[in-house]
Design an enzyme around this catalytic site. Structure first.
Site, PDB file in Angstrom:
ATOM      1  N   ALA A   1       2.655   4.177   5.168  1.00 55.34           N
ATOM      2  CA  ALA A   1       2.744   3.451   6.425  1.00 55.34           C
ATOM      3  C   ALA A   1       1.607   3.869   7.349  1.00 55.34           C
ATOM      4  CB  ALA A   1       4.091   3.725   7.092  1.00 55.34           C
ATOM      5  N   HIS A   2       0.916   2.895   7.918  1.00 54.41           N
ATOM      6  CA  HIS A   2      -0.113   3.139   8.927  1.00 54.41           C
ATOM      7  C   HIS A   2      -1.129   4.184   8.447  1.00 54.41           C
ATOM      8  CE1 HIS A   2       2.916   1.729  12.244  1.00 54.41           C
ATOM      9  NE2 HIS A   2       2.473   0.738  11.499  1.00 54.41           N
ATOM     10  N   LEU A   3      -1.705   3.948   7.304  1.00 50.32           N
ATOM     11  CA  LEU A   3      -2.683   4.866   6.724  1.00 50.32           C
ATOM     12  C   LEU A   3      -3.884   5.004   7.653  1.00 50.32           C
ATOM     13  CD1 LEU A   3      -2.975   6.407   3.991  1.00 50.32           C
ATOM     14  CD2 LEU A   3      -4.327   4.482   3.191  1.00 50.32           C
TER      15      LEU A   3
END
Length: 498
Positions: A434-436
């Site tokens: 998530a949200h790298l």
């Protein structure tokens, strides 16, 4: 999407002024800005097919494998391949990073990668304000104790859902402050977009009315005065340097036709998402850069960060009579624990997260940031005809797990005020991230960073990184607004000095 065409359909120029790689929010806003200055080509790996399902767009993201605490798995970053990127299917949450997020060195003294940004909130504030003026954000002011200085709200906040009203009552009982979740979803007509009619689930779906903010319509409606060409289904394979050490071209694969092409430009902006931006630099080997472009100090791919997240939910009591299906994903949030948790450590973001398929369920999403660790990295996979292209190595720091579980306890305690049988589940990125962020981290020291404050590679003066790969520290707040604001800043400075 008639504005996006195949690479073979674009008139070949011997030299573009700017080539932008990646058609998500960062790449689109950068290309839109640069096209005011010169001939600009944007390359997007995904096909222009808005009918694709969310799972199909995710499945096509990349060929990679994740080596983590939980074994070895095929990796699937939670970003979407296709024009507009994840913002076409996001939940609409648009929040700014807090001033403290740009220097969390005290909170993460144990970090092996420096969490300090080379810029501060005040450097980014005018771009945050501009993003808000362009898109509109339905929000209030004065209720969020961590709220940074900003322009006045342009749209009133959305009223709380029936579920959020129950959450707010529970927050009040526990003495927890709360405020309407800031949403890039029109609460009244704004920027040629209609008011939201709450017609259906907002998360992971296209907005059918156009009420939800997105960069893609802005670019597609920018007019013919902008010298911008858009190509889809084009994978950037490697950047090539000339004898002077400057990048002169990008080698591409036109996946629609199965043909290779070489595109020349004076300046290149990489915005392919943190993972693919790192992978592109690492694939760009040459005599001058045997280990990948700008990787002379072994920094490309290091400091990759995920979000640590989870959900807590409870069935609403029968007296609540929640019959309607949720529409807006989130209408209430708290940052009372954002800077510090009761047990110590940097905190996180807690907000309503409606489950569209469970109308009788009340759900909270809890999110904490991750310690920047140099050991968490992206690297090319060993050569194999059938194997992955990229290997992601990641270990979750034990202090981060403690912080995540502390915020989880707050979520559980809140929902326990509403009903019995609260369930909570943490997500450990076993197959998705998530949200790298990170991997081309910004800083002033080339020995420990990849790009400078302006986004330019330390080791190559005509290539810039404008997406979340730039982030030295990815805060607990949703990153979309910061990604767009920083890409606007980087591209505008490039346009002014090129």
């Amino acid at each position: 999407m008639k504005h996006f065409v195949q690479l073979s359909q674009i008139p070949r120029s011997p030299d573009y002024d700017y080539c932008v790689i990646g058609g998500g929010p960062a790449g689109l806003i950068a290309a839109h800005e640069l096209s005011r200055r010169g001939e600009t080509l944007l390359l997007e790996a995904g096909a222009a097919s808005p009918e694709s399902s969310y799972s199909e767009l995710r499945a096509a993201t990349t060929d990679s494998v994740l080596v983590s605490d939980h074994g070895v798995h095929p990796a699937n970053p939670w970003t979407l391949r296709g024009p507009g990127g994840g913002m076409e299917r996001y939940a609409g949450i648009l929040v700014r990073y807090r001033a403290q997020d740009f220097d969390r060195s005290a909170a993460f003294a144990h970090a092996s990668a420096d969490p300090r940004w080379p810029i501060g909130y005040e450097d980014l504030r005018p771009y945050y304000d501009e993003v808000e003026r362009r898109f509109g954000i339905a929000r209030t002011t004065g209720l969020d104790p961590t709220e940074p200085p900003s322009c006045a709200p342009l749209l009133p906040p959305h009223p709380p859902s029936a579920r959020a009203e129950l959450i707010n009552e529970a927050f009040d009982e526990l003495g927890i402050g709360h405020f309407p979740t800031p949403l890039g979803v029109n609460s009244r007509p704004f920027a040629r977009r209609p008011v939201c009619t709450r017609c259906g689930p907002c998360n992971e779906t296209l907005c059918l009315t156009g009420a939800k903010a997105s960069v893609l319509p802005l670019v597609l409606g920018s007019g013919s005065e902008h010298r911008l060409r858009l190509a889809h289904a084009v994978t950037a394979e490697a950047l090539r340097v000339d004898p002077s050490g400057r990048v002169s071209a990008v080698e591409c694969l036109d996946t629609a036709r199965g043909r290779h092409a070489t595109i020349r430009a004076r300046h290149f902006v990489i915005a392919a998402g943190a993972l693919n931006s790192c992978a592109l630099l690492l694939r760009s080997t040459s005599r001058l850069h045997p280990h990948g472009l700008a990787n002379g100090n072994d920094q490309v791919g290091r400091g990759i960060q995920f979000k640590l997240t989870g959900y807590a939910d409870v069935r609403a009591p029968a007296s609540a009579q929640l019959r309607e299906s949720p529409t807006l994903f989130s209408t209430t949030a708290t940052t009372d624990f954002y800077h510090r948790l009761p047990g110590g450590g940097c905190g996180g973001f807690l907000y309503e997260a409606s489950a569209s398929d469970r109308p009788d369920t009340i759900r909270l999403h809890f999110v904490v940031s991750e310690t920047p660790m140099s050991e968490n990295s992206v690297a090319p996979a060993p050569s194999s005809a059938d194997g992955p292209n990229v290997v992601i190595r990641h270990r979750t720091h034990r202090s981060d797990l403690r912080r995540l579980r502390s915020l989880r306890s707050i979520a559980v305690d809140t929902l326990a005020r509403i009903g019995r049988g609260v369930r909570a589940q943490e997500e450990f990125n076993a197959t998705g991230m998530a949200h790298l962020a990170g991997g081309c981290r910004a800083g002033t020291d080339p020995r420990t960073s990849v790009v400078g404050p302006e986004g330019r590679l330390h080791q190559c003066d005509n290539v810039y990184v404008a997406d979340s790969a730039y982030f030295p520290y990815a805060a607990a707040a949703n990153p979309t607004m910061t990604v767009i604001a920083n890409a606007l800043r980087i591209s505008r400075q490039l346009a002014q000095h090129s």
